[in-house]
Design a protein around this motif. Structure first.
Motif, PDB file in Angstrom:
ATOM      1  N   ILE A   1       0.839  -1.201   0.000  1.00 18.91           N
ATOM      2  CA  ILE A   1       0.000   0.000   0.000  1.00 18.91           C
ATOM      3  C   ILE A   1       0.876   1.253   0.000  1.00 18.91           C
ATOM      4  CG2 ILE A   1      -1.624   1.354   1.377  1.00 18.91           C
ATOM      5  CD1 ILE A   1      -2.914  -1.308   2.203  1.00 18.91           C
ATOM      6  N   ALA A   2       1.892   1.286   0.817  1.00 13.68           N
ATOM      7  CA  ALA A   2       2.783   2.438   0.876  1.00 13.68           C
ATOM      8  C   ALA A   2       3.513   2.636  -0.463  1.00 13.68           C
ATOM      9  CB  ALA A   2       3.791   2.274   2.013  1.00 13.68           C
ATOM     10  N   THR A   3       3.950   1.544  -1.078  1.00 13.31           N
ATOM     11  CA  THR A   3       4.645   1.634  -2.363  1.00 13.31           C
ATOM     12  C   THR A   3       3.709   2.149  -3.454  1.00 13.31           C
ATOM     13  OG1 THR A   3       6.081  -0.193  -1.705  1.00 13.31           O
ATOM     14  CG2 THR A   3       6.007   0.339  -4.041  1.00 13.31           C
ATOM     15  N   SER A   4       2.484   1.676  -3.466  1.00 19.15           N
ATOM     16  CA  SER A   4       1.548   2.138  -4.498  1.00 19.15           C
ATOM     17  C   SER A   4       1.207   3.613  -4.301  1.00 19.15           C
ATOM     18  CB  SER A   4       0.285   1.283  -4.515  1.00 19.15           C
ATOM     19  OG  SER A   4      -0.406   1.400  -3.292  1.00 19.15           O
ATOM     20  N   LEU A   5       1.041   4.067  -3.068  1.00 21.08           N
ATOM     21  CA  LEU A   5       0.790   5.490  -2.818  1.00 21.08           C
ATOM     22  C   LEU A   5       1.977   6.351  -3.267  1.00 21.08           C
ATOM     23  CD1 LEU A   5      -0.940   5.413   0.697  1.00 21.08           C
ATOM     24  CD2 LEU A   5      -1.975   5.969  -1.518  1.00 21.08           C
ATOM     25  N   LEU A   6       3.173   5.893  -2.985  1.00 17.33           N
ATOM     26  CA  LEU A   6       4.360   6.606  -3.423  1.00 17.33           C
ATOM     27  C   LEU A   6       4.432   6.649  -4.953  1.00 17.33           C
ATOM     28  CD1 LEU A   6       7.017   8.010  -2.678  1.00 17.33           C
ATOM     29  CD2 LEU A   6       8.096   5.755  -2.710  1.00 17.33           C
TER      30      LEU A   6
ATOM     31  N   PHE B   1       1.899   6.529  -7.135  1.00 21.45           N
ATOM     32  CA  PHE B   1       0.910   7.487  -7.633  1.00 21.45           C
ATOM     33  C   PHE B   1       1.377   8.927  -7.427  1.00 21.45           C
ATOM     34  CE2 PHE B   1      -2.334   4.007  -6.945  1.00 21.45           C
ATOM     35  CZ  PHE B   1      -2.509   3.760  -8.295  1.00 21.45           C
ATOM     36  N   ALA B   2       1.975   9.199  -6.310  1.00 26.16           N
ATOM     37  CA  ALA B   2       2.466  10.549  -6.041  1.00 26.16           C
ATOM     38  C   ALA B   2       3.572  10.928  -7.022  1.00 26.16           C
ATOM     39  CB  ALA B   2       2.967  10.652  -4.599  1.00 26.16           C
TER      40      ALA B   2
ATOM     41  N   ALA C   1       2.095  11.765 -10.471  1.00 21.56           N
ATOM     42  CA  ALA C   1       1.500  13.099 -10.453  1.00 21.56           C
ATOM     43  C   ALA C   1       2.580  14.178 -10.489  1.00 21.56           C
ATOM     44  CB  ALA C   1       0.626  13.271  -9.223  1.00 21.56           C
ATOM     45  N   MET C   2       3.672  13.967  -9.741  1.00 19.12           N
ATOM     46  CA  MET C   2       4.754  14.952  -9.722  1.00 19.12           C
ATOM     47  C   MET C   2       5.422  15.076 -11.084  1.00 19.12           C
ATOM     48  SD  MET C   2       6.469  14.538  -5.920  1.00 19.12           S
ATOM     49  CE  MET C   2       8.044  14.459  -6.650  1.00 19.12           C
ATOM     50  N   PHE C   3       5.615  13.966 -11.791  1.00 20.25           N
ATOM     51  CA  PHE C   3       6.226  14.034 -13.119  1.00 20.25           C
ATOM     52  C   PHE C   3       5.322  14.775 -14.096  1.00 20.25           C
ATOM     53  CE2 PHE C   3       8.837  10.243 -11.811  1.00 20.25           C
ATOM     54  CZ  PHE C   3      10.018  10.947 -11.751  1.00 20.25           C
TER      55      PHE C   3
END
Length: 164
Positions: free
Chosen positions: A17-22, A24-25, A28-30
């Protein structure tokens, strides 16, 4: 009595879960990064156009104009190209003026290709006495990303130096 075993650390589900959230973030940043690069290129081009237009305007305004009739040849339309360009037409129609780079040179300075077009128009505002004129300078550049042309136009009025 036996002490319960305490397990420390993360479970595999928590790590996923933490890896998938990272992930996605970062995606979005790219996306925002690409938009920022595009906006910076546009801002740079507008800054270069402003510099080139102001430089040309200063040259035109600084010409001596003391003749009793007529104006100096430098206070004529265009840039030595076709008369059509003196009327500030779009750079994709007709024969284009010489392209310049951000420093006003016709070559590639510091790796910047020539991509700006500077044209100007001089209008007589007092046809009877020829004592004052309007000068408009336009700098344009093409935006290949969206297939359009952008730029700026600046204007100034000039009175003959010895007008009485």
């Amino acid at each position: 009595m036996r002490k319960p075993i305490r397990r420390e650390g993360f479970t595999l589900v928590e790590v996923m879960i933490a890896t998938s959230l990272l992930g996605f973030a970062l995606v979005a940043m790219f996306g925002y990064h690409a938009q920022a690069i595009s906006a910076n290129k546009h801002a740079r081009a507008i800054t270069d156009c402003t510099y080139l237009s102001q430089t040309r305007m200063e040259k035109l305004v600084s010409l001596s104009w003391t003749e009793a009739s007529g104006r100096p040849s430098g206070l004529a339309d265009g840039d030595g190209s076709t008369a059509k360009w003196g009327a500030l037409y779009h750079p994709n129609s007709g024969s284009a003026p010489t392209a310049v780079d951000g420093q006003g040179g016709t070559g590639a300075n510091f790796g910047n290709p020539a991509k700006y077009y500077v044209t100007w128009e001089v209008d007589t505002m007092d046809a009877v006495n020829d004592t004052w004129i309007r000068i408009r300078v336009r700098c344009t550049y093409g935006d290949k990303r969206i297939g359009s042309t952008h730029g700026i136009t600046i204007s100034a009025y000039r009175y003959r130096d010895d007008a009485s």
